[in-house]
Design a protein around this motif. Structure first.
Motif, PDB file in Angstrom:
ATOM      1  N   UNK A 375     -17.286  -0.524   4.952  1.00 39.41           N
ATOM      2  CA  UNK A 375     -15.996  -0.883   4.334  1.00 39.41           C
ATOM      3  C   UNK A 375     -14.876   0.000   4.848  1.00 39.41           C
ATOM      4  N   UNK A 376     -13.737  -0.609   4.963  1.00 41.82           N
ATOM      5  CA  UNK A 376     -12.561   0.129   5.454  1.00 41.82           C
ATOM      6  C   UNK A 376     -12.073   1.048   4.347  1.00 41.82           C
ATOM      7  N   UNK A 377     -11.989   2.296   4.654  1.00 43.54           N
ATOM      8  CA  UNK A 377     -11.537   3.276   3.673  1.00 43.54           C
ATOM      9  C   UNK A 377     -10.036   3.152   3.477  1.00 43.54           C
ATOM     10  N   UNK A 378      -9.656   2.985   2.229  1.00 44.55           N
ATOM     11  CA  UNK A 378      -8.243   2.865   1.909  1.00 44.55           C
ATOM     12  C   UNK A 378      -7.650   4.263   1.771  1.00 44.55           C
ATOM     13  N   UNK A 379      -6.782   4.600   2.686  1.00 45.20           N
ATOM     14  CA  UNK A 379      -6.143   5.905   2.681  1.00 45.20           C
ATOM     15  C   UNK A 379      -4.717   5.783   2.179  1.00 45.20           C
ATOM     16  N   UNK A 380      -4.341   6.728   1.360  1.00 46.13           N
ATOM     17  CA  UNK A 380      -2.985   6.738   0.835  1.00 46.13           C
ATOM     18  C   UNK A 380      -2.022   7.233   1.905  1.00 46.13           C
ATOM     19  N   UNK A 381      -0.821   6.720   1.915  1.00 48.81           N
ATOM     20  CA  UNK A 381       0.174   7.207   2.878  1.00 48.81           C
ATOM     21  C   UNK A 381       0.539   8.656   2.574  1.00 48.81           C
ATOM     22  N   UNK A 382       1.125   9.343   3.532  1.00 48.27           N
ATOM     23  CA  UNK A 382       1.500  10.754   3.286  1.00 48.27           C
ATOM     24  C   UNK A 382       2.469  10.876   2.131  1.00 48.27           C
ATOM     25  N   UNK A 383       2.302  11.934   1.372  1.00 48.15           N
ATOM     26  CA  UNK A 383       3.142  12.192   0.205  1.00 48.15           C
ATOM     27  C   UNK A 383       4.552  12.540   0.670  1.00 48.15           C
ATOM     28  N   UNK A 384       5.564  11.857   0.088  1.00 43.99           N
ATOM     29  CA  UNK A 384       6.943  12.057   0.523  1.00 43.99           C
ATOM     30  C   UNK A 384       7.654  13.157  -0.238  1.00 43.99           C
ATOM     31  N   UNK A 385       7.012  13.738  -1.255  1.00 46.16           N
ATOM     32  CA  UNK A 385       7.610  14.859  -1.967  1.00 46.16           C
ATOM     33  C   UNK A 385       8.436  14.468  -3.169  1.00 46.16           C
TER      34      UNK A 385
END
Length: 639
Positions: A375-385
Motif C-alpha cells: 500500500x502507498x504510504x500516505x505522507x503528510x505535507x511539510x508543516x508550514x508553521x
C-alpha cells in the motif's frame, strides 16, 4: 503619607489602620452555571486583598468529599446477605458419565448366543435425572442411540429413584428389567464423587462383544477369476474420495480472471466432478457444480472426434483411455473438457492415498496467491508553521476538515489549573542577560504561554512573548510530534521554544504541591530540585526579616530625629532658600552633594551645624566619606 510598619507584633498599640483604604466589600461566592446557582470559591479577600493561603487544604477537601454524613442521614445500610443459589442453578450443565454394558440374548442364531452392548449412563445433577445412550456402530443392524430418554429412573417398587449416591464403579443396576454393569467413569465424575466422600471401587475393563471380535479376524482369501472386478472396487473404495484444490487462470483473455475450484475424484467408479468455490458477496450465481459427476475421457479414437457428444453419451468404444487417479498430481496442470486447471494442493486423505497406493512422497502445497502491491504510504505535507500540527493535518484527511477531538474529561478535571515558572533567556547577547520570562503551562489543554514583564528604561517593550500553543520538543518528528509535558519543567531545565532556549529559575508553591501530589509523573531528580529550591528560600527568610527589622528601626530613628529638628528650627527664615541652594549645586539631580559644598551652604544660610541634633542628622544622611544625601536634611527645614 501612610507607610505600613513591617515587623511589628500584632498587639494593641502597634497595629495601624490604612487610612487610604476605602474598599471593604467581600468577593462574590455565588455564581450561575447553565441556569443553576452554584458555589464559587473566593479568589480575593475583603476589599480585593490577596489571600495568603487557601481556606481548605487538599486533605481537608478529600475528607469532606469522602466523609459519610452520618449525623444527617444516619449510619450506612449494610449490604444484604448473599442470595440462596438453588440446585438447578448450581448444578446446571454438570453431568456424571459412567461407562457400562449389558448382555442381550440372541436365541435364533448359530454364530452367537448373546451379545454385549456397550452404553454410557449420564446422570444430570440439576434434576437427578438419568439417560442411557449407546454409541452408534456403522452397519450394526441394531437400533442404537438413545436407549432410555432423560428421566428420573425408578429404583424399587416403593417409589424411590436412583441417586448419584447409588452409582459406583464395579456395581450393577437394574433399569426397566435390564441389568447394566458399570465398569468406569470419567475424570469429572471421579472428582465429584470423591469430593462428596464416596469411596470409588477400582475401574474394570470393558467386556468385548464375542461376535464383533470374530468379525475382526482376517477373512479367507479367494482368487478372483478376473484381474479387475467392478464390484470389488465398489466395495473396497466406497465413500473414498480424492480431493484436489485447483485454479483456472484466464487472466490472459479479455475480462479474464483467476478462479478457485475443487476437483473430486471418486475411487469407487473413477468419476470426477468439479465444484466452484464461492466467496461471500462475490457477485456470482451460487451454482454448486461446474461439471456433474462423470467419467472424463483422456484419449479418444480417431473417429471419436466427430462423435456427436451433445446427443449421445461416450462409451468405451469411442475412448481409448480414461482419466485415472495417476493423472491428478499436485503441481501439474490437467485439461478437462478444454479447460486447463492447475492443481496446487490436496487434502490429508489424498496425500496418504498417493503415498501408500501409488508410492508418491508427501505432496507439497504450492503457493499460488498473488502478492498484492504494497500500500502507498500516505505522507503528510511539510508543516508550514501556522497553527497546530493536528489542525493542519485535518486538511489532508477529509475534504471538509473537522476540529481535532479534545479530551473533555481532562479539560473538566484540570480547568483553571495553571503551572507557572520563571525562566531566563539563554542568549549570547548581553542585552538579554537580565530578561525574565513567565511560563504558564495550562493543564487542561497542554498549552504554554510566555509573558515578559516590562522593565522601565530597558529598551524592551515586554508583554506577551508567545500566545497559548503546544510546543514540540526539538528532536520530535513532524508526523508524530512529542510535546512538552509538566514532567519537563523543573529547576534548571532547558526549554527550547522555536529555536530560543530558556532556563527555568523559579516556580510558585502551587507547582510544588502539584509535583508532590503527582510524583509518579516526575523523575526523582526533578522533584528534588524544586523541593531544594523552596527549602533554600525558607532558610533565607529569617535573614531577610532581620535585615528588614534593622532597616525599619533606622527609619524610625531618622523620622524621630527629623521631627525633633523641625520643632527646634520651625521659625528659621531661609526654608525655601535651603532647597534652592542645594538644587543649584546638584546639577546632575543625583540627590547628593560633597561635604565641602554642604557645610559652605549651611554657613551661608546660618544653619547651626554645631548643634547636637543637626550633627546627628548630618551623620545619618552621610554616604561614604565625601557625600551627603540632602533630601532628608531638607525635610527637617521644610513643611
Amino acid at each position: 503619607m501612610y507607610k505600613p510598619m513591617h515587623g511589628l507584633p500584632f498587639l494593641p498599640g502597634t497595629s495601624f489602620k490604612d487610612p487610604t483604604k476605602t474598599a471593604f466589600h467581600r468577593s462574590q461566592t455565588l455564581d450561575y452555571r447553565n441556569g443553576y446557582a452554584v458555589f464559587r470559591r473566593p479568589t480575593v479577600g475583603i476589599g480585593g486583598d490577596r489571600l495568603s493561603v487557601s481556606e481548605l487544604s487538599q486533605s481537608d477537601l478529600d475528607e469532606v468529599a469522602t466523609k459519610t454524613p452520618q449525623l444527617t442521614y444516619g449510619e450506612a445500610r449494610r449490604p444484604p446477605p448473599a442470595q440462596f443459589v438453588p440446585a438447578h442453578v448450581a448444578f446446571d450443565k454438570k453431568v456424571l458419565k459412567f461407562s457400562a454394558y449389558f448382555q442381550e440374548d440372541v436365541p435364533m442364531s448359530t454364530e452367537e448366543h448373546y451379545r454385549i452392548r456397550q452404553v454410557n449412563i449420564y446422570y444430570y445433577l440439576e434434576d437427578d435425572s438419568m439417560s442411557v445412550m449407546e454409541p452408534i456402530v456403522e452397519n450394526s443392524g441394531i437400533p442404537q442411540g438413545k436407549l432410555i430418554k432423560r428421566q428420573q429412573l425408578p429404583k424399587n417398587d416403593q417409589g424411590d429413584h436412583y441417586h448419584w449416591k447409588d452409582l459406583n464403579r464395579g456395581i450393577s443396576i437394574t433399569i426397566y428389567g435390564k441389568t447394566f454393569h458399570i465398569v468406569d467413569c470419567d475424570q469429572f465424575t471421579k472428582v465429584f464423587l470423591e469430593s462428596q466422600g464416596i469411596k470409588l471401587n477400582p475401574p474394570e475393563t470393558m467386556v468385548p462383544d464375542p461376535y464383533t471380535e470374530l468379525r475382526k479376524q482376517p477373512l479367507r482369501k479367494y482368487v478372483t477369476p478376473t484381474d479387475f472386478d467392478p464390484l470389488k472396487q465398489f466395495l473396497t473404495f466406497d465413500k473414498q474420495v480424492l480431493r484436489f484444490y485447483a485454479i483456472w487462470d484466464d487472466t490472459d483473455s479479455m475480462f479474464g480472471e483467476c478462479r478457485n475450484y475443487i476437483i473430486h475424484y471418486y475411487l469407487m467408479d473413477d468419476t470426477v466432478d468439479i465444484r466452484e468455490v464461492h466467496e461471500r458477496n462475490d457477485g456470482r450465481d451460487p451454482f454448486p457444480l461446474l461439471m456433474n459427476r462423470q467419467r472424463i475421457p483422456k484419449v479418444l479414437v480417431d473417429n471419436g472426434k466427430n462423435f456427436p457428444q451433445c446427443v449421445l453419451e461416450i462409451s468405451d468404444q469411442e475412448v481409448l483411455e480414461w482419466y485415472t487417479a495417476k493423472d491428478f498430481i499436485v503441481g501439474k496442470p490437467v485439461t478437462i473438457l478444454g479447460r486447463t486447471f492447475f492443481i496446487y494442493d490436496c487434502d490429508a486423505f489424498t496425500r496418504q492415498y498417493y503415498k501408500e497406493q501409488l508410492g508418491f512422497p508427501d505432496l507439497p502445497r504450492i503457493d499460488v496467491s498473488k502478492k498484492e502491491p504494497p500500500p502507498i504510504k500516505q505522507e503528510l505535507p511539510p508543516y508550514n508553521g501556522y497553527g497546530l500540527i493536528e489542525d493542519s493535518a485535518q486538511n489532508c484527511f477529509v475534504l471538509v476538515p473537522k476540529a481535532p477531538k479534545k479530551d473533555s474529561m481532562k479539560m473538566l478535571l484540570n480547568d483553571n489549573k495553571v503551572l507557572r515558572y520563571l525562566a531566563a533567556l539563554e542568549s549570547p547577547n548581553p542585552e538579554d542577560k537580565n530578561r525574565r520570562f513567565i511560563f504558564s503551562y495550562f493543564l487542561a489543554t497542554d498549552m504554554i504561554s510566555i509573558f515578559e514583564p516590562p522593565v522601565r528604561n530597558s529598551g524592551i517593550l515586554g508583554g506577551k512573548y508567545l500566545g497559548r500553543t503546544k510546543i514540540a520538543k526539538p528532536l520530535s518528528s513532524v508526523e508524530d510530534p512529542v510535546y512538552y509535558s509538566p514532567s519537563d519543567f523543573f529547576i534548571g531545565a532547558v526549554i527550547e521554544v522555536f529555536g530560543h532556549r530558556f532556563i527555568i529559575l523559579d516556580t510558585d508553591e502551587y507547582v510544588l504541591k502539584y509535583m508532590e501530589s503527582n510524583a509518579a509523573q516526575y523523575s526523582p531528580e526533578a522533584l528534588t530540585s524544586v523541593q531544594n529550591h523552596f527549602r533554600k528560600q525558607e532558610d533565607a527568610v529569617p535573614e531577610l526579616e532581620k535585615k528588614q527589622t534593622e532597616e525599619a528601626t533606622g527609619v524610625q530613628e531618622l523620622e524621630a530625629l527629623i521631627e525633633a529638628v523641625q520643632k527646634q528650627h520651625k521659625d528659621h527664615p531661609c526654608k525655601d532658600a535651603i532647597r534652592h541652594m542645594f538644587q543649584m549645586n546638584d546639577k546632575e539631580a543625583s540627590g547628593f552633594v560633597n561635604k565641602e559644598t554642604f557645610f559652605k551652604i549651611c554657613g551661608l544660610l546660618n544653619i547651626p551645624t554645631d548643634d547636637s541634633l543637626i550633627k546627628e542628622l548630618i551623620q545619618m544622611c552621610s554616604h561614604g566619606d565625601d557625600k551627603i544625601a540632602y533630601f532628608n536634611f531638607l525635610r527637617a527645614f521644610s513643611n
